[in-house]
Design a protein around this motif. Structure first.
Motif, PDB file in Angstrom:
ATOM      1  N   GLY A  39      -1.041  -3.512 -12.950  1.00  0.00           N
ATOM      2  CA  GLY A  39       0.257  -3.169 -12.373  1.00  0.00           C
ATOM      3  C   GLY A  39       0.288  -2.160 -11.265  1.00  0.00           C
ATOM      4  O   GLY A  39       1.108  -1.243 -11.298  1.00  0.00           O
ATOM      5  N   PRO A  40      -0.560  -2.251 -10.234  1.00  0.00           N
ATOM      6  CA  PRO A  40      -0.503  -1.236  -9.182  1.00  0.00           C
ATOM      7  C   PRO A  40       0.795  -1.294  -8.384  1.00  0.00           C
ATOM      8  O   PRO A  40       1.333  -2.372  -8.122  1.00  0.00           O
ATOM      9  CB  PRO A  40      -1.701  -1.592  -8.287  1.00  0.00           C
ATOM     10  CG  PRO A  40      -1.892  -3.059  -8.489  1.00  0.00           C
ATOM     11  CD  PRO A  40      -1.512  -3.321  -9.926  1.00  0.00           C
ATOM     12  N   ALA A  41       1.311  -0.125  -8.028  1.00  0.00           N
ATOM     13  CA  ALA A  41       2.500  -0.011  -7.185  1.00  0.00           C
ATOM     14  C   ALA A  41       2.361   1.267  -6.355  1.00  0.00           C
ATOM     15  O   ALA A  41       1.982   2.308  -6.890  1.00  0.00           O
ATOM     16  CB  ALA A  41       3.768   0.037  -8.031  1.00  0.00           C
ATOM     17  N   VAL A  42       2.678   1.172  -5.076  1.00  0.00           N
ATOM     18  CA  VAL A  42       2.508   2.311  -4.168  1.00  0.00           C
ATOM     19  C   VAL A  42       3.863   2.916  -3.820  1.00  0.00           C
ATOM     20  O   VAL A  42       4.771   2.215  -3.383  1.00  0.00           O
ATOM     21  CB  VAL A  42       1.780   1.887  -2.873  1.00  0.00           C
ATOM     22  CG1 VAL A  42       1.597   3.071  -1.938  1.00  0.00           C
ATOM     23  CG2 VAL A  42       0.423   1.270  -3.203  1.00  0.00           C
ATOM     24  N   ALA A  43       3.974   4.230  -3.997  1.00  0.00           N
ATOM     25  CA  ALA A  43       5.191   4.963  -3.643  1.00  0.00           C
ATOM     26  C   ALA A  43       5.198   5.245  -2.140  1.00  0.00           C
ATOM     27  O   ALA A  43       4.174   5.139  -1.469  1.00  0.00           O
ATOM     28  CB  ALA A  43       5.260   6.263  -4.435  1.00  0.00           C
ATOM     29  N   ARG A  44       6.342   5.654  -1.651  1.00  0.00           N
ATOM     30  CA  ARG A  44       6.488   5.918  -0.211  1.00  0.00           C
ATOM     31  C   ARG A  44       5.548   7.006   0.299  1.00  0.00           C
ATOM     32  O   ARG A  44       5.156   6.999   1.459  1.00  0.00           O
ATOM     33  CB  ARG A  44       7.926   6.290   0.106  1.00  0.00           C
ATOM     34  CG  ARG A  44       8.883   5.127  -0.036  1.00  0.00           C
ATOM     35  CD  ARG A  44      10.306   5.556   0.317  1.00  0.00           C
ATOM     36  NE  ARG A  44      11.234   4.491   0.065  1.00  0.00           N
ATOM     37  CZ  ARG A  44      11.704   3.669   1.002  1.00  0.00           C
ATOM     38  NH1 ARG A  44      11.305   3.813   2.244  1.00  0.00           N
ATOM     39  NH2 ARG A  44      12.549   2.727   0.687  1.00  0.00           N
ATOM     40  N   ASP A  45       5.189   7.960  -0.565  1.00  0.00           N
ATOM     41  CA  ASP A  45       4.308   9.052  -0.133  1.00  0.00           C
ATOM     42  C   ASP A  45       2.832   8.673  -0.213  1.00  0.00           C
ATOM     43  O   ASP A  45       1.962   9.502   0.051  1.00  0.00           O
ATOM     44  CB  ASP A  45       4.571  10.315  -0.947  1.00  0.00           C
ATOM     45  CG  ASP A  45       4.170  10.188  -2.411  1.00  0.00           C
ATOM     46  OD1 ASP A  45       3.745   9.092  -2.842  1.00  0.00           O
ATOM     47  OD2 ASP A  45       4.297  11.192  -3.132  1.00  0.00           O
ATOM     48  N   GLY A  46       2.526   7.419  -0.590  1.00  0.00           N
ATOM     49  CA  GLY A  46       1.141   6.966  -0.671  1.00  0.00           C
ATOM     50  C   GLY A  46       0.519   7.076  -2.049  1.00  0.00           C
ATOM     51  O   GLY A  46      -0.625   6.690  -2.243  1.00  0.00           O
ATOM     52  N   THR A  47       1.258   7.602  -3.013  1.00  0.00           N
ATOM     53  CA  THR A  47       0.753   7.701  -4.379  1.00  0.00           C
ATOM     54  C   THR A  47       0.682   6.311  -4.986  1.00  0.00           C
ATOM     55  O   THR A  47       1.628   5.539  -4.906  1.00  0.00           O
ATOM     56  CB  THR A  47       1.668   8.588  -5.238  1.00  0.00           C
ATOM     57  OG1 THR A  47       1.722   9.885  -4.655  1.00  0.00           O
ATOM     58  CG2 THR A  47       1.159   8.689  -6.671  1.00  0.00           C
ATOM     59  N   LEU A  48      -0.449   5.995  -5.601  1.00  0.00           N
ATOM     60  CA  LEU A  48      -0.635   4.714  -6.273  1.00  0.00           C
ATOM     61  C   LEU A  48      -0.430   4.916  -7.768  1.00  0.00           C
ATOM     62  O   LEU A  48      -1.142   5.713  -8.392  1.00  0.00           O
ATOM     63  CB  LEU A  48      -2.040   4.170  -6.019  1.00  0.00           C
ATOM     64  CG  LEU A  48      -2.427   2.913  -6.801  1.00  0.00           C
ATOM     65  CD1 LEU A  48      -1.637   1.715  -6.305  1.00  0.00           C
ATOM     66  CD2 LEU A  48      -3.916   2.660  -6.698  1.00  0.00           C
TER      67      LEU A  48
END
Length: 119
Positions: A39-48
């Protein structure tokens, strides 16, 4: 008919630290795995963000390459999506669709049944 795909050079950017390895936990569905990452998902700040399905954990990989435990709960988090407002939506094998506030880390059910059937 088609040309073979080009080879890509890969490099490892992070490794799950030993202290985040789970020992002694047995999950009926997943046997004796220490962890099962999905379930990878990337936040706007680049946090995975990614899930540990049998461990009921959400982990995060920061831009600096460090991995830390973000959240642990009683469930089997699988897929994940991050909304525009930063909330995490988790497809959980036990609990349906959950919503997590990234600041308070409060988990709320979003959808647990469809047509009166559990997800």
């Amino acid at each position: 008919m088609f040309a073979p795909p080009p080879l890509l050079a890969l490099r490892q950017v992070a490794r799950l630290p030993e202290h985040l390895h789970v020992t002694g936990r047995v999950s009926g569905r997943y046997g004796t795995r220490k962890f099962y990452l999905e379930g990878p998902a990337v936040a706007r700040d680049g946090t995975l963000f990614f899930t540990d399905v049998p461990g009921g954990r959400i982990l995060r990989l920061g831009p600096d390459g460090s991995i830390e435990l973000f959240l642990e709960y009683d469930g089997e988090p699988n897929g994940m999506k991050i909304a525009r407002d930063g909330r995490l939506f988790i497809a959980d094998n036990q609990n349906g669709i959950l919503c997590v506030d990234p600041i308070s880390k409060r988990i709320t059910p979003y959808c647990t049944r469809v047509a009166n059937e559990r997800l």
